[in-house]
Design an enzyme around this catalytic site. Structure first.
Site, PDB file in Angstrom:
ATOM      1  N   HIS A  93      21.386  13.537  60.123  1.00  0.00           N
ATOM      2  CA  HIS A  93      21.430  12.071  60.144  1.00  0.00           C
ATOM      3  C   HIS A  93      22.824  11.601  59.786  1.00  0.00           C
ATOM      4  CE1 HIS A  93      19.733   8.332  60.649  1.00  0.00           C
ATOM      5  NE2 HIS A  93      20.470   8.019  59.524  1.00  0.00           N
TER       6      HIS A  93
ATOM      7  N   GLU B  91      18.522  16.278  65.206  1.00  0.00           N
ATOM      8  CA  GLU B  91      17.789  15.412  64.326  1.00  0.00           C
ATOM      9  C   GLU B  91      16.475  15.139  65.127  1.00  0.00           C
ATOM     10  OE1 GLU B  91      20.321  11.826  63.167  1.00  0.00           O
ATOM     11  OE2 GLU B  91      18.233  10.679  63.752  1.00  0.00           O
TER      12      GLU B  91
ATOM     13  N   ASN C 275      29.617  46.053  54.809  1.00  0.00           N
ATOM     14  CA  ASN C 275      29.224  47.325  54.543  1.00  0.00           C
ATOM     15  C   ASN C 275      27.843  47.548  54.057  1.00  0.00           C
ATOM     16  OD1 ASN C 275      31.664  48.699  55.298  1.00  0.00           O
ATOM     17  ND2 ASN C 275      32.623  48.589  52.943  1.00  0.00           N
TER      18      ASN C 275
END
Lengths: 120, 640
Positions: free
Chosen positions: B50, B72, B372
């Site tokens: 918002h 929203e 990794n």
């Protein structure tokens, strides 16, 4: 119909208000010239409505509202004010006043205020 | 807003929105954790979406605004439970957040939000529809409470609108709770409105009862009362508003207490303090030489003040590691999900602070390490189960403050590095002989993975389960004066610890003397200082070496290095019976640098070399000593 006490240091203002109230069917039970007198008469006369001028000798209108509210928390107080007293008016409302009328008085406005306040 | 005003706010908008997007991602990630109550995270996510919508609208970025609106909507549907929270939705929302990042980047680079979001918007909208947001009818609160929005218009002839407004609010408050007023109640009292204001009230009273309130107040021109659909909406908006208000106040207060300073200016201050430090040493020296007792006393105080000043200036550059850590959870998640792995990612010590320049330098190494850990460390769930491990792997990213450095470790509970394979490989690549290899401890063997291209020669994961860019990681960390350590245990996991200094501007250095000249070697590169007798020195392939605790240590005359000839003349080795060797290590290479004298350890202020000298081999910068002498700082990595 309400029993009204008018407190104002100006005799002319008191007369004006008395005329307006009586013309609209209310009863003016007393008049006071200063704050202290207003309190005394409020105790004595037990009016339905008190109209209080903000600027008065001995004790100003706001002090009077506070005192009256302590004496009778559900009392109905209407402030009489002049233009430019914004802060004072708000202060009076916060102190417990139920409404306000503005000088120079206009009859219909004053009557409306009183009637409305009586509604609540 | 005008163009000018817009550009004025642009930096702030970009910075703020970037933070918001990060916070949004974090909130969304929280949704995934089942043990946590999701409604709070949803609230948070909704609120942020918002806010971004609001600010992007302010800046005129319609596309971004509309996109946020779609997000929203979905969040709202989730909140009202008309659709359920599931992985798919979270995934979609996270992807949307990534899209927002993309839009923001576009804005930052090109000043426009013109990014194609149509597909993702469609996806979002489809979700919302599937959820079938309920908007029919009015939801009643338990206990019959209703929410009314009341629009009050005062008479044009009304005097003291503030007082009248106050009377209205006071009367209404007798009926129930005033949830919100527009403008705020203070603004109403202060007459900061024309003739009209709105009140949202939660009450058990019916509409007629609310209307009746206005019968007892004069100067009212009209009153419009509408019952609001959902209590939640208003409350939420109200809470959001309140929070926003609090935030605004906090910011306001913050603005008084802090100013933004460009990093350049800060660097200048630190530079100047550096000069002060140098000058201080000089004064100290003078007071010592001239034996001026009074000056010495003053200097003692001066020294303390400068030290405090230096500390404060350093603090100013400090940034919490959270700044970079925040991005990692999503990244890790993307990685393990793409590989069908399950990982619990834990971050500790986000509040630890580091110099900004150091922080910037460790982002990539950390990314390498995390990648990794996911790619090669953590096994697929089935494999883990077979090994009797929890299906879900665990990766921990931990920052810790030690005395004057910070350690950041990436730890996984995966398969670990197979040390024996590394050992074999080192032999196969001719780095060491088989006998030598057999003698090396596991820890020493592990150092081979830092040798450039060591493990990328073959398929990485088969050899070591790790090793992608370990040389790069090490190089980058050493660049900021740090070091890297690896601990591993087969099938238990691997922990790589980065040890980085708090700052790069001031370092501990060893001052050495060679042929009458002084040089500084960063202490982070120095392992130890040893004395070597001539008998210990042996020659292999014409190169001087010695055995140091069982392993080969090449010896190099620093003076010959500085002459840029890598050949040590025989004579030089014969000149003395006893040599001083500074054992330095960088980039996985360890050598003993022969110096005439190791002077002392000292804190020095690093002045980077200028453009002309920047690429000089072996030169890491300069420092100025107390006696005003300019001393080169040796860069061990390029020197050896």
């Amino acid at each position: 119909m309400a029993r009204i006490l008018i407190a104002d240091d100006s005799a002319f203002a008191r007369l004006l208000l008395r005329n307006i109230f009586e013309a609209s069917g209310h009863e003016v039970v007393g008049e006071a010239e200063d704050g202290e007198e207003a309190i005394r008469k409020f105790e004595l006369l037990k009016p339905d409505i008190v109209t209080l001028d903000i600027i008065m000798p001995k004790m100003d209108g706001i002090e009077v509202v506070k005192k009256i509210m302590k004496m009778k928390p559900d009392a109905t107080v209407i402030m009489c004010t002049a233009v430019g007293q914004k802060v004072k008016v708000l202060e009076a409302m916060k102190a417990g006043a139920k409404g306000y009328i503005v000088k120079p008085f206009k009859a219909e406005k004053v009557v409306e205020e009183v009637n409305k306040v009586l509604e609540g | 807003m005008s163009e000018e005003e817009l550009s004025e706010y642009m930096d702030e908008f970009v910075e703020e929105t970037r933070e918001h997007i990060q916070a949004l991602i974090q909130a969304l990630m929280k949704l995934e954790q089942k043990d946590i109550d999701s409604s709070e995270a949803l609230d948070e996510a909704f609120r942020i979406a918002h806010t971004i919508k609001g600010t992007s609208a302010l800046m005129g970025f319609k596309n971004m605004q509309q996109f946020c609106h779609s997000m929203e909507d979905v969040l709202e549907a989730l909140h009202s439970r008309s659709i359920e929270v599931n992985e798919e939705i979270i995934d979609l929302l996270l992807r949307s957040a990534t899209k927002l990042e993309e839009i923001l980047k576009h804005i930052e680079e090109r000043g426009s939000d013109d990014v194609d979001v149509s597909l993702m918007k469609l996806e979002l909208e489809r979700y919302k529809e599937r959820g079938g947001r309920e908007e029919k009818g009015v939801e009643r609160e338990e206990g019959g409470k209703r929410i009314y929005e009341i629009k009050v218009v005062l008479d044009r002839g009304c005097e003291f609108r503030g007082a009248r407004g106050f009377l209205v609010l006071r009367k209404l408050s007798e009926l129930g709770e005033i949830v919100k007023t527009i403008p705020s109640s203070e603004d109403i009292e202060e007459e900061n409105f024309d003739f009209e204001f709105k009140v949202i009230i939660e009450t058990e009273a019916r509409e007629e009862e609310v209307r009746r309130v206005f019968d007892s107040i004069a100067d009212i021109e009209s009153v419009e009362i509408t019952e609001v659909k959902k209590r939640k909406d208003v409350k939420e908006e109200y809470e959001g508003g309140k929070r926003k208000e609090e935030e605004r106040i906090r910011r306001k207060k913050g603005a008084v207490r802090s100013v933004r300073v460009s990093i350049d200016k800060l660097d200048t201050v630190i530079d100047l303090i550096g000069e002060l430090v140098i000058n201080k040493s000089r004064l100290m020296q003078i007071s010592k030489e001239k034996r001026i007792e009074e000056l010495r006393e003053v200097m003692a105080i001066q020294e303390r003040i400068i030290k405090d000043l230096q500390y404060e200036a350093m603090q100013m550059r400090m940034v919490p590691v959270a700044r970079i850590f925040e991005k990692f959870p999503k990244l890790v998640r993307d990685l393990y999900r793409a590989q069908g792995k399950e990982v619990e990612f834990i971050i500790e010590g986000k509040d630890i602070e580091l110099d900004r320049t150091v922080l910037d330098e460790i982002v990539d190494p950390l990314l390498h390490l995390l990648r990794n850990a996911v790619d090669h460390g953590i096994e697929p769930p089935e494999e883990r189960v077979k090994k009797g491990k929890d299906r879900k792997g665990r990766i921990r990213l931990v920052a810790r403050r030690e005395r004057d450095y910070v350690t950041i470790s990436v730890e996984d509970d995966g398969r670990g590095i197979e040390v024996e394979k590394v050992r074999e490989k080192a032999v196969k690549r001719g780095l060491i002989s088989a006998e030598e290899a057999a003698k090396l401890t596991d820890e020493e063997v592990l150092k081979f993975i830092f040798i450039p291209n060591f493990s990328t020669m073959e398929k990485v994961n088969e050899v070591s389960g790790r090793g992608v860019g370990m040389d790069v990681v090490k190089a980058m960390i050493e660049e900021v004066g740090g070091s890297v350590e690896v601990h591993t245990e087969k099938d238990k996991g691997t922990r790589v610890t980065l040890k980085v200094p708090l700052t790069t501007a001031i370092i501990q250095a060893l001052l050495v003397k060679v042929q009458g000249r002084t040089y500084a070697i960063p202490l982070s590169n120095v392992n130890e200082i040893i004395s070597v007798s001539r008998e210990e020195i042996k020659t292999i392939h014409g190169k001087a070496i010695m055995m140091l605790r069982g392993s080969v240590l090449p010896l190099i005359m620093l003076q010959s290095l500085l002459r840029h000839t890598n050949v040590d003349s025989e004579e030089e080795w014969k000149e003395k019976e006893e040599f001083v060797a500074v054992v330095v290590e960088k980039g996985g290479i360890r050598v003993g640098l022969i110096v005439d004298e190791a002077l002392k350890q000292q804190e020095i202020v690093v002045k980077p070399p200028d453009e002309i000298l920047k690429n000089t081999k072996g030169l890491g910068g300069f420092t100025i000593l107390g006696d005003g002498k300019v001393i080169p700082i040796l860069d061990v990595a390029t020197l050896v």
